[in-house]
Design a protein around this motif. Structure first.
Motif, PDB file in Angstrom:
ATOM      1  N   ARG A  32       0.833  -1.206   0.000  1.00 54.17           N
ATOM      2  CA  ARG A  32       0.000   0.000   0.000  1.00 54.17           C
ATOM      3  C   ARG A  32       0.869   1.258   0.000  1.00 54.17           C
ATOM      4  O   ARG A  32       0.629   2.207  -0.761  1.00 54.17           O
ATOM      5  N   HIS A  33       1.883   1.258   0.862  1.00 51.08           N
ATOM      6  CA  HIS A  33       2.763   2.421   0.970  1.00 51.08           C
ATOM      7  C   HIS A  33       3.515   2.655  -0.338  1.00 51.08           C
ATOM      8  O   HIS A  33       3.589   3.780  -0.840  1.00 51.08           O
ATOM      9  N   ASP A  34       4.080   1.594  -0.906  1.00 52.78           N
ATOM     10  CA  ASP A  34       4.899   1.742  -2.103  1.00 52.78           C
ATOM     11  C   ASP A  34       4.072   2.188  -3.304  1.00 52.78           C
ATOM     12  O   ASP A  34       4.533   3.002  -4.117  1.00 52.78           O
TER      13      ASP A  34
ATOM     14  N   LEU B  83       1.109   3.834  -3.193  1.00 48.77           N
ATOM     15  CA  LEU B  83       0.613   5.195  -2.969  1.00 48.77           C
ATOM     16  C   LEU B  83       1.708   6.229  -3.210  1.00 48.77           C
ATOM     17  O   LEU B  83       1.504   7.219  -3.921  1.00 48.77           O
ATOM     18  N   THR B  84       2.880   6.010  -2.622  1.00 46.05           N
ATOM     19  CA  THR B  84       3.954   6.990  -2.771  1.00 46.05           C
ATOM     20  C   THR B  84       4.566   6.940  -4.168  1.00 46.05           C
ATOM     21  O   THR B  84       4.917   7.980  -4.739  1.00 46.05           O
ATOM     22  N   GLY B  85       4.674   5.739  -4.734  1.00 39.84           N
ATOM     23  CA  GLY B  85       5.346   5.597  -6.020  1.00 39.84           C
ATOM     24  C   GLY B  85       4.541   6.091  -7.204  1.00 39.84           C
ATOM     25  O   GLY B  85       5.115   6.599  -8.175  1.00 39.84           O
TER      26      GLY B  85
ATOM     27  N   THR C 140       2.090   8.439  -7.058  1.00 34.69           N
ATOM     28  CA  THR C 140       1.644   9.832  -6.916  1.00 34.69           C
ATOM     29  C   THR C 140       2.816  10.801  -7.015  1.00 34.69           C
ATOM     30  O   THR C 140       2.643  11.998  -6.829  1.00 34.69           O
ATOM     31  N   ARG C 141       4.001  10.282  -7.300  1.00 34.32           N
ATOM     32  CA  ARG C 141       5.166  11.139  -7.492  1.00 34.32           C
ATOM     33  C   ARG C 141       5.465  11.234  -8.981  1.00 34.32           C
ATOM     34  O   ARG C 141       4.866  10.540  -9.802  1.00 34.32           O
ATOM     35  N   SER C 142       6.395  12.109  -9.315  1.00 34.57           N
ATOM     36  CA  SER C 142       6.806  12.245 -10.707  1.00 34.57           C
ATOM     37  C   SER C 142       8.326  12.305 -10.768  1.00 34.57           C
ATOM     38  O   SER C 142       8.931  13.150 -10.102  1.00 34.57           O
TER      39      SER C 142
ATOM     40  N   LYS D 199       6.942   8.404 -11.934  1.00 35.12           N
ATOM     41  CA  LYS D 199       6.350   7.317 -11.178  1.00 35.12           C
ATOM     42  C   LYS D 199       7.345   6.165 -11.025  1.00 35.12           C
ATOM     43  O   LYS D 199       8.164   5.905 -11.902  1.00 35.12           O
TER      44      LYS D 199
END
Length: 345
Positions: A20-22, A24-26, A28-30, A32
């Motif tokens: 879930r963490h990976d 969500l964070t992965g 939603t960043r740029s 990806k």
């Protein structure tokens, strides 16, 4: 399996929480990014085993060649009575070392998969009834507390997996390994070596498309575990050689504008046509660079073995200033082999 113990250091929900963490964070960043560990569900593991048999994928064969040729020498130099394997999986390659170690008392496989650990232990104990196996269900990228076992210990990290860590991550990992080692212990590490770009790219983009399916499997894992609606056909597999960093990058490239829903995270992820997810970095090494990274972690490279074609290397290192016999002093004062300096550009 009376000689089998298992210690779990991971919470039973740790994998779900980490995924879930990976995601969500992965996503939603740029740009990806997704960590490569999520390739390896049951299907992903099957695909990787298929990859290791492909003509283009040389690392597994090259490392096995070194192990078969040098196992007795590694056993003699290390004098190990305990073998610790980080990311052990099926323990298939490690069997070559175990068979060469008549004095081996204990094998400590470390892996996140409890089923893989049990299956490997069953096979090993059938072949080596006097061996003790103490498995750790753990994440080897985190600091580990090893079980009590007789020394000296040989910690092995095979498959070139060190290359999947970025340089800052490698520094932390090697420092953690250094903290595990007592006088007389050693680290045996596999590293894929820098070579012709065409050979490298082909190894990660095979003609049969197995690596492409393996890469896209991370999307299938997210669909199943987090209720996403990725469609693997919407993404192209890409493998490129990054000359600056000397690593292969595997990516997934959106074929068109997309909006992916991930129900478990209540998340919508937009993709523009051509936008990519970085799914794996696989660094390639030179001897001088390996020596520097080990030294920065307080480890001294004492042995360096390659396959006949010079494609892959196994390195043996000890805690800086302490040889595998436990005596203080430089490696060249303990009778160990000190490799010649690497003169590669």
């Amino acid at each position: 399996m009376s000689d089998f113990l298992m210690t779990r250091t991971l919470d039973e929900h740790a994998a779900e929480t980490a995924l879930r963490h990976d995601v969500l964070t992965g996503l939603t960043r740029s740009p990806k990014v997704l960590p490569p560990k999520w390739f390896y569900d049951a299907r992903g593991s099957e695909l990787f085993e298929e990859i290791t048999r492909l003509p283009e994928y040389y690392p597994t064969r090259a490392e096995r060649e070194i192990l078969l040729e040098r196992a007795l020498e590694i056993a003699a130099v290390s004098g190990a009575r305990t073998l610790v394997e980080l990311g052990s999986g099926s323990s298939e390659k490690t069997r070559h070392l175990i068979e060469a170690m008549p004095a081996l008392d204990t094998y400590v496989p470390v892996d996140v998969s409890e089923s893989a650990l049990k299956g490997a232990a069953q096979t090993l104990l059938a072949a080596h009834p006097g061996l003790r196996v103490h498995a750790l269900v753990a994440d080897f990228t985190k600091p580990l507390r090893l079980p009590e076992s007789p020394g000296p210990r040989l910690v092995v990290f095979l498959g070139g997996t060190i290359g999947n860590l970025l340089p800052p991550e490698r520094a932390v990992f090697l420092a953690d390994v250094r903290a595990m080692l007592s006088p007389g212990d050693a680290l045996l590490m596999g590293t894929d070596l820098v070579k012709d770009e065409a050979v490298l790219v082909a190894a990660y983009d095979d003609a049969q498309g197995v690596t492409a399916e393996f890469n896209k499997n991370v999307l299938a894992v997210i669909d199943r575990e987090l209720g996403a609606d990725f469609h693997t056909a919407d993404f192209a597999h890409v493998a490129v050689w990054n000359r600056e960093h000397e690593w292969i990058e595997m990516r997934l490239r959106a074929r068109s504008d997309l909006l992916v829903k991930i129900r478990a995270l209540d998340l919508q992820v937009p993709f523009a046509a051509g936008e990519e997810i970085l799914t794996e970095v696989s660094a390639k090494f030179r001897q001088a660079g390996v020596r520097r990274e080990l030294a920065a972690a307080g480890l001294e490279l004492t042995h360096w073995w390659t396959d006949a074609a010079g494609r892959f290397a196994l390195s043996l290192s000890v805690a800086d200033g302490i040889g595998t016999d436990g005596r203080e002093g430089r490696a060249d004062g303990t009778g160990l082999t000190v490799p010649a300096p690497d003169t590669a550009a």
